[in-house]
Design a protein around this motif. Structure first.
Motif, short mmCIF file in Angstrom:
data_model
loop_
_atom_site.label_atom_id
_atom_site.label_comp_id
_atom_site.label_asym_id
_atom_site.label_seq_id
_atom_site.Cartn_x
_atom_site.Cartn_y
_atom_site.Cartn_z
N ASN B 388 -4.72 0.07 6.18
CA ASN B 388 -4.23 1.21 5.40
C ASN B 388 -2.74 1.11 5.10
N GLY B 389 -2.30 -0.09 4.88
CA GLY B 389 -0.90 -0.26 4.49
C GLY B 389 0.11 -0.08 5.62
N ARG B 390 -0.36 0.08 6.87
CA ARG B 390 0.60 0.21 7.97
C ARG B 390 1.02 -1.20 8.38
N SER B 391 2.21 -1.58 8.01
CA SER B 391 2.59 -2.98 8.15
C SER B 391 3.22 -3.31 9.50
N SER B 392 3.47 -2.31 10.34
CA SER B 392 4.09 -2.59 11.62
C SER B 392 3.00 -2.67 12.71
N PRO B 393 2.74 -3.87 13.24
CA PRO B 393 1.59 -4.02 14.14
C PRO B 393 1.68 -3.15 15.39
N HIS B 394 2.88 -2.77 15.78
CA HIS B 394 2.97 -1.96 16.99
C HIS B 394 2.32 -0.60 16.82
N THR B 395 2.21 -0.13 15.56
CA THR B 395 1.62 1.19 15.35
C THR B 395 0.10 1.14 15.28
N TRP B 396 -0.45 -0.07 15.33
CA TRP B 396 -1.91 -0.17 15.21
C TRP B 396 -2.59 0.27 16.49
N ARG B 397 -3.83 0.72 16.30
CA ARG B 397 -4.64 1.01 17.47
C ARG B 397 -5.08 -0.33 18.08
N SER B 398 -5.42 -0.24 19.35
CA SER B 398 -5.83 -1.43 20.08
C SER B 398 -6.97 -2.15 19.35
N ARG B 399 -7.95 -1.40 18.83
CA ARG B 399 -9.08 -2.04 18.18
C ARG B 399 -8.72 -2.61 16.81
#
Lengths: 271, 563
Positions: B388-399
């Motif tokens: 969804n365009g969230r380019s910063s991997p740290h903000t991703w959920r674990s899955r």
């Protein structure tokens, strides 16, 4: 990092004349300072002891008073949080007497229960503070030397514990890495309980692995042969006597003040 | 003191088979011996026996005779120094001087003799540190030399080293080797070393003994043994010194293999439909992956880098970016250990991150992996990778990480969560299927350029089984499917830790020291796996000290010292 900050503040705490005192004496002083807290139940004696020990501790090293006060404050947070909680149950359920302020079911808040609550809260803080001011900055190795050489506790247990203390810090690193690994494995979205269940087992495995390596390393270096010598002689002398004297003086003053002001209450009166 | 073994053997109390048996040899005082053998040949058992820590009749059964100067080693505890693989767990006390003194105290050396001994020992291993220096602040190489100093101060006449440099970087390895060479130079001490990277020690030893569970199978000088047995030793996983190798090359040639193989050795094959594995990426088609920023080394949508393989002819210097950082500050907690890191990771190639111990390689890798938050600056991934365009991997959920960025940790033990090897591989797939069952719609179209998410990775129970079985087969773990991951050997654990990541087929795979402490066979299989993944278009980032690995796999190199 936090460890650096901690070692810096410990450095500041370490440059006092308390360092001339054997760590086990400091532990003895902590025992003296806390002893009356177990046999009395009034707020005056407890708070007097707290105030005096903080003032004397700060006076040991006036140069760093600001940073030392901050260190003490940070370390005291757990007691300051715990104290009102401990007091609360006394306030609600303590033996009622005097004026009754509030009743609801089993809860009776009375003049006496409130004074018990204050006394209990003051005690929690006093216990914590006594240990903090005597033991902040004590080096675990020096403490172990004292326990084994001055108090003659079995060296096997003392040194084993000391070595284990060092490993605990390593286990903290393992724990941190394992938490990151859980996130990488897709388990980071689970509840805390579920995650900790798998973490606990992995940590146990890691503790056993590190522990058995350490035990083997210690064994190959002759540990456990029985008699041993000590490279760092741990001694007690005049400073230790002075330290214990000051601790006894603080306690005596606190108890006397409570008696004089009429607040003194022996714990037997309550039980 | 002469070491003599006569038909010696040992069986651990919990095992039916003998760890080692029918062993006979005589090692003269001052001799330097390299012990070789396949894993499970009983090398560590012999070393523990010589150090006197094998235990008594309660812990196992002993047969034959093993003596040091005519005495059983158990009676000589403290006379032999044992140096093991994990430097950190062998240090007892927190101050350098105290740790060296520890052994002397146990040997009842009078206190006023101890400190001069401590100073001499520290000097002879080249540790020029104050006595109150903190042992936690030492590098691995320094820690191993500290262990050696402790043994010297005690007056140990036998040095027994069990893979002492397996976990060290090149600098540490040389420090430890030189320190050992220095202390055995006068021939007053006997040296016995086990190490499968034997080129480190080949020049120092005067004798090689090759062990098997039923005794020594070869015994002679390095110049006799290596040429004669290079094939057998290589098959045992031993790294033969270069000059004795027939081919003179690496055990696995990972260079130009750009063809996409039909039989996919990474784990699954696409025809089974169980899991999308071959995300095939054509390097020739320029892909819009990175929005141009003011970063000076980004030119348009591609990154300029040196193509060390020189595969792609004239335009080979340009590549789409998979991950880039700008002014990144990294660290655990709140204090950064490095700041101002601006790098680009080329897509579909293999990048290596190199640098000395403590230069922040692992921290950088974990930050790129989305596991540690950037303390300052940004980590940005290519648009096609970002959910969804969230380019910063740290903000991703674990899955969300599972199918995008997979991380293989340095110590496999840290990442195991299940009680069997099979379940361990299935963990990620199960996490994905949980997510899918929660998702509203599961029929979104699979676009070739987008990351397969839970919606597109088939992970029904049957397909999970199929994927896991395939991975088990391809990583030679099938016979261990029901074993507990913690009970595997080092090489098996390493392969399993890679399998767990491959199961979800991430587009980017980050490996932290994938070949650390591995024997030659595991090394070769790791290099093969990584090369194949790279050739299928997976972006690989490896943190490594291993020069051979770098030579085999570095398309792009990031040196922490030059950032």
């Amino acid at each position: 990092m936090t460890t650096q900050l901690r070692s810096l503040s410990e450095e500041m705490c370490r440059t006092t004349i308390l360092d001339c005192v054997n760590p086990v004496t400091r532990m003895g002083a902590a025992m003296i300072l806390t002893f009356p807290l177990f046999i009395t139940l009034d707020w005056v004696s407890a708070l007097t002891v707290v105030a005096l020990e903080i003032v004397i501790w700060l006076a040991l090293c006036p140069r760093h008073m600001g940073s030392r006060l901050r260190t003490l404050g940070l370390r005291a947070i757990p007691f300051v949080v715990a104290a009102p909680l401990a007091g609360l149950s006394m306030a609600l359920y303590g033996n009622p007497d005097g004026q009754i302020f509030f009743t609801w079911g089993l809860i009776v808040v009375s003049e006496q229960s409130l004074s018990y609550a204050a006394a209990v809260a003051a005690r929690v803080i006093a216990l914590g503070m006594a240990c903090l001011v005597t033991l902040i900055g004590v080096d675990p190795t020096d403490m172990a030397d004292g326990l084994a050489q001055v108090w003659h506790l079995p060296s096997h247990f003392v040194l084993g514990t000391l070595a284990a203390v060092r490993l605990v810090a390593r286990l903290g690193d393992d724990w941190r890495t394992m938490q990151l690994a859980r996130k990488a494995r897709g388990l980071g979205d689970h509840g805390v309980l579920h995650r900790y269940a798998t973490l606990a087992f992995a940590l146990l495995v890691s503790a056993i692995r590190r522990g058995s390596t350490l035990a083997t390393a210690m064994e190959t270096r002759g540990f456990g042969r029985g008699r041993r010598t000590w490279a760092r002689p741990s001694k007690v002398g005049v400073p230790d006597i002075i330290c214990l004297g000051i601790a006894a003086g603080i306690v005596g003053f606190g108890l006397a003040l409570a008696l004089v002001t009429g607040h003194f209450r022996w714990i037997g009166d309550v039980l | 003191m002469e070491i003599r073994a006569k038909d010696w053997g040992w069986r651990h109390a919990s095992r039916r088979a003998w760890a080692l048996r029918n062993l006979s040899f005589t090692i003269k005082a001052g001799e330097r011996v390299l012990l070789l053998g396949a894993s499970g040949a009983g090398k560590s058992t012999l070393l523990a026996a010589l150090a006197g820590v094998l235990g008594d009749a309660n812990e196992g059964e002993e047969e034959g005779l093993l003596t040091i100067g005519g005495t059983h080693p158990r009676e000589l505890k403290g006379h032999a120094a044992l140096m093991m693989q994990d430097p950190d767990s062998q240090i007892v006390l927190t101050r350098v001087g105290d740790d060296v003194a520890f052994g002397c105290e146990n040997m009842c050396i009078p206190p006023d003799e101890i400190w001069p001994r401590v100073d001499t020992a520290l000097k002879s291993v080249g540790l020029d540190l104050p006595r109150d220096h903190h042992t936690n602040h030492l590098s691995g190489g320094e820690q191993q030399r500290l262990v050696l100093a402790g043994a010297l101060a005690m007056g140990a006449e036998l040095l027994v080293l069990d893979e002492p440099t397996a976990n060290l970087d090149t600098v540490g390895l040389i420090q430890v080797r030189d320190a050992v060479a220095e202390v055995v130079a006068d021939r007053n001490r006997t040296l016995i070393v086990v190490e499968h990277h034997c080129s480190t020690w080949a020049s120092l030893v005067d004798r090689v003994i090759v062990l098997a569970p039923d005794g020594a199978i070869a015994d002679g000088s390095p110049t006799q043994i290596f040429p004669k047995m290079s094939e057998e030793l290589a098959a045992m996983g031993v790294w033969i010194p270069g000059e004795y190798m027939n081919s003179g090359s690496l055990p696995f040639n990972a260079h130009p293999v750009r063809t996409i193989t039909s039989q996919n050795p990474t784990g699954t094959d696409t025809s089974s439909g169980s899991c999308e594995v071959s995300i095939q990426f054509d390097p020739e088609i320029p892909t819009q992956v990175h929005k141009p920023k003011d970063g000076h080394h980004i030119e348009g949508d591609v990154v300029k880098f040196r193509d060390e393989r020189g595969l792609d002819g004239s335009d080979s210097g340009y590549r789409p970016v998979a991950i880039s950082t700008h002014g990144l500050a990294i660290g655990y907690g709140s204090t950064p250990i490095r700041t101002g890191i601006s790098i680009d990771i080329p897509r579909g190639l293999s990048s290596v991150i190199t640098g000395t111990n403590g230069s922040g390689k692992t921290t950088l890798a974990l930050t790129l992996a989305g596991l540690l938050p950037p303390l300052d600056g940004v980590v940005e991934v290519a648009e096609t990778l970002a959910p969804n365009g969230r380019s910063s991997p740290h903000t991703w959920r674990s899955r969300e990480l599972l199918t995008r960025i997979g991380t293989v940790f340095q110590s496999p033990d840290h990442q195991f969560v299940a009680s069997t090897v099979f379940d361990e591989i299935a963990v990620g797939l199960k996490a994905l299927s949980t997510k899918r069952s929660r998702a509203r719609s599961s029929h979104s179209l699979r676009r070739p350029e987008s990351v397969p998410d839970a919606q597109t990775i088939e992970s029904t129970p049957t397909s999970i089984d199929a994927t896991v079985n395939q991975l088990l087969d391809q990583l030679r773990l099938t016979h261990l499917a029901k074993a507990n991951p913690f009970t595997l050997s080092g090489g098996e654990k390493r392969r399993l830790s890679v399998a767990t990541v491959l199961a979800c087929n991430p587009q980017v795979i980050i490996l932290d020291e994938p070949t650390f402490g591995q024997d030659r066979l595991t090394w070769a299989s790791m290099v093969e796996i990584v090369a194949t993944l790279r050739d299928q278009g997976t972006t690989i980032i490896s943190v490594t000290h291993d020069q051979a690995y770098i030579e085999a796999l570095a398309d792009h190199r990031i040196d922490m010292g030059e950032l």
